[in-house]
Design an enzyme around this catalytic site. Sequence first.
Site, short mmCIF file in Angstrom:
data_model
loop_
_atom_site.label_atom_id
_atom_site.label_comp_id
_atom_site.label_asym_id
_atom_site.label_seq_id
_atom_site.Cartn_x
_atom_site.Cartn_y
_atom_site.Cartn_z
N LYS A 1 0.83 -1.22 0.00
CA LYS A 1 0.00 0.00 0.00
C LYS A 1 0.86 1.26 0.00
CE LYS A 1 -2.18 -1.20 3.78
NZ LYS A 1 -1.59 -2.53 4.00
N SER B 1 -19.89 -15.67 9.42
CA SER B 1 -19.64 -16.54 8.27
C SER B 1 -19.33 -17.98 8.65
CB SER B 1 -18.49 -15.98 7.43
OG SER B 1 -17.28 -15.95 8.17
N LYS C 1 -10.24 -15.51 1.58
CA LYS C 1 -10.62 -16.84 2.07
C LYS C 1 -10.23 -17.92 1.07
CE LYS C 1 -14.41 -15.23 5.00
NZ LYS C 1 -15.87 -15.22 5.24
#
Length: 794
Positions: free
Chosen positions: A384, A701, A744
């Site tokens: 970043k 989740s 994920k």
Amino acid sequence: MRLLDIDGFDPYSEGHHAFGSEGEYEYNIPDVISILPIRNAVAFPGTVMPLAIGRDRSKALLDELGPDDDVIGLVAQKNADIEKPEPKDFYKVGTISSVLKIIQMPQGSMTVIVHGLVRFRIDEIIQTEPYIKAKITPIYPKTRMTKKIKAMMVSVRQAANRVIALSPNAPEEASIMLENLSSPLALADFIAATLNVSLKEKQAFLEEFNPTKCLQKVSLALASQLELLELSNKIQGQVRESIDKTQREYFLQEQLKAIETELGMTDRKSDEVLKIKKMIDKAKMPHDVKEEALRELDRLSKISHSSPEYSVIRTYLDWVCELPWSIESEDLLDIAAAEKILDTDHYGLKKIKKRILEFLAVRKLNPKGKSPILCFAGPPGVGKTSLGKSIARAMGRKFVRISLGGIRDEADIRGHRRTYIGALPGRIMQELRKCKTNNPVFMLDELDKIGQDFRGDPASALLEVLDPEQNNTFTDHYLDQPFDLSNVMFIGTANYTENIPEALYDRMEVIELAGYTAIEKLNIAKKYLVPRQLKEHGLKKSQLTIKDECIDVITESYTAESGVRNLEREIAAICRNIATEIARGKKRKATISKANLHKLLGPIKYESEIAMRKGSAGVVTGLAWTPYGGEILFIETISMQGKGELTLTGQLGDVMRESAQAAFSLIKSKAAKYKLDDKTFKDLDYHIHVPAGAIPKDGPSAGVGMFTSLLSLMLGLKVRPDVAMTGEITLQGLVLPIGGLKEKILAAKHAGIKKVILPYRNKKDMEEVPAEAKKGMEFVFVKKVDELLKHATA
């Protein structure tokens, strides 16, 4: 000697005073005496006073005084304006006085010196022409000395001495007289004659025949006058002190000017003021700011070098003059060149590169357009900060970076007001001063780690900075003048956007930087990491070769991250080892392969748990997202004799606990469909555990994983160890979408998962997942929980 108007008494004259003991008088007092009304004064026994005589009746009285007529009656006139007073115009109580001396004055007037002897009362007026005569009764007050009266006399003497000390015109012998007065009435009369009170009040003292009460009244009046004198003296002292201080400062300033002139410092100061004036003109600041700077410069020219205010104003002017009010670097609007720079500096990141090129294209078509506020969000080590540097290089702008991690003071952003000692502008203005342009690429690192406490909220101070509609008038507390930040391209970075305040988050365009795939990490290592570490360790490319298979092993077995920071550390460890060998002369060059990697880095640090697990009922592999990337987690369920209760462990958060309860309730509601008997819920307890137990976990989740874990245990069905799942469930049995899909899937890929079960509504998000991450994996999308078992069980 100064005298008042005709028949008046001068209270400022320094006349002589005489006192006698009570009842002991050297004069014969007849029953009928001449009455002399006096204006503006009250005669007291024991007092010597001069009187100016001008009225005809008063002159006639004095002219007819014979050798034996040595006493007259002095009474106070009620209204001083009456020239020929009648009996009703003067008081009935006065003082019998002896005439000590009569002095003929020029122009026919007379002055008489009288000595008060004793009080008297007028009984009857027997003559009014040519002057007043009356029958009188002398009053001889008697006093019995008591301890109370003695104490009162001491108190009155002390107060009188204090009044004398504070009165500038009091005669020096007054204090001596006070000590010689042993009679309370004589003391009272002496003080009453000198008090600065009205004629009516003085007459009241004279008409008080009780010595004790007279002394009390005089004491009260004396205390009041003493209070006024002390207050007046205090005020005069303050005024005098202020005047003395002002005079002293003026004198010192004049001396300082003379010294500066003698040393030639005056010319030096003038040169300095002229120099600052040129700096102000050169800065090309806005009109209002220039006026304020010139006003401060004018103040500076009038202040001495030694004054503390001088350095404060000088520092302020330096800051104002050195800010880049009108200096800006020219943008490089060559889209092709910018694209080449971005591709050279960074591998992948197509979405971000596309956004930067869009900005350059818009700026090329509309040079006056407002700069966007971008925010790069992603796990550590994905590039970043380095991406911000590449953007600045591609645009031809200077790069500025400040880290906001741990900042708790609003003044770090907006600066301190000049009233504080050691005040400085905020970090925004400081960095603009250093880079010397008003349009740099300004990176605000770690936006999600800003704190707040009693010193203010720095995130709130950033609201104005990061709003294109407001930041053209950003005002730093120290400068107290608006500065245009609209040309600055602000870029924020964060690992976890949930911690960014909502108002601040709304002002930015958030661009997600997910973790890298294994192929991306390999390319980044070959193109950037390895050459950089070779250079830093003084190695040539020919001296060290690291094979691709070696980098793959490091990625899979020695690092567990979404970025490449730890990968670079392991490459650095290899370079240090080889550099040591070459420096010792043991080797000239080396090639690192998979076979000899463990000799340099030691045993592997991360091993896939999937390989160690076998399919069993009640054990499910779930997928989780963290600020540091994706992770796999195992959900384990066992049963035991009990009463149908559910136990949850593994440091689960409230949301994850509720997901487990929802899964348990959903299975109970579908017991008939899954052919579960009553004993399953009445005679057994269930325990769900999510290792590792020391790590806090939360989020919805894991709902499908908990549902599958419970149901597979109840039905006795084994779950495949190479199947992972993620998704939120509802009590209606629906599977809801989740976030962090790419992270994920990358975690599942790294763990060796072959099949991933996902919510159907996340199917559209698969386009953002790199092809390398999907290679060799099967993806199943489900709408309801009823579809889970057939895809998860062996």
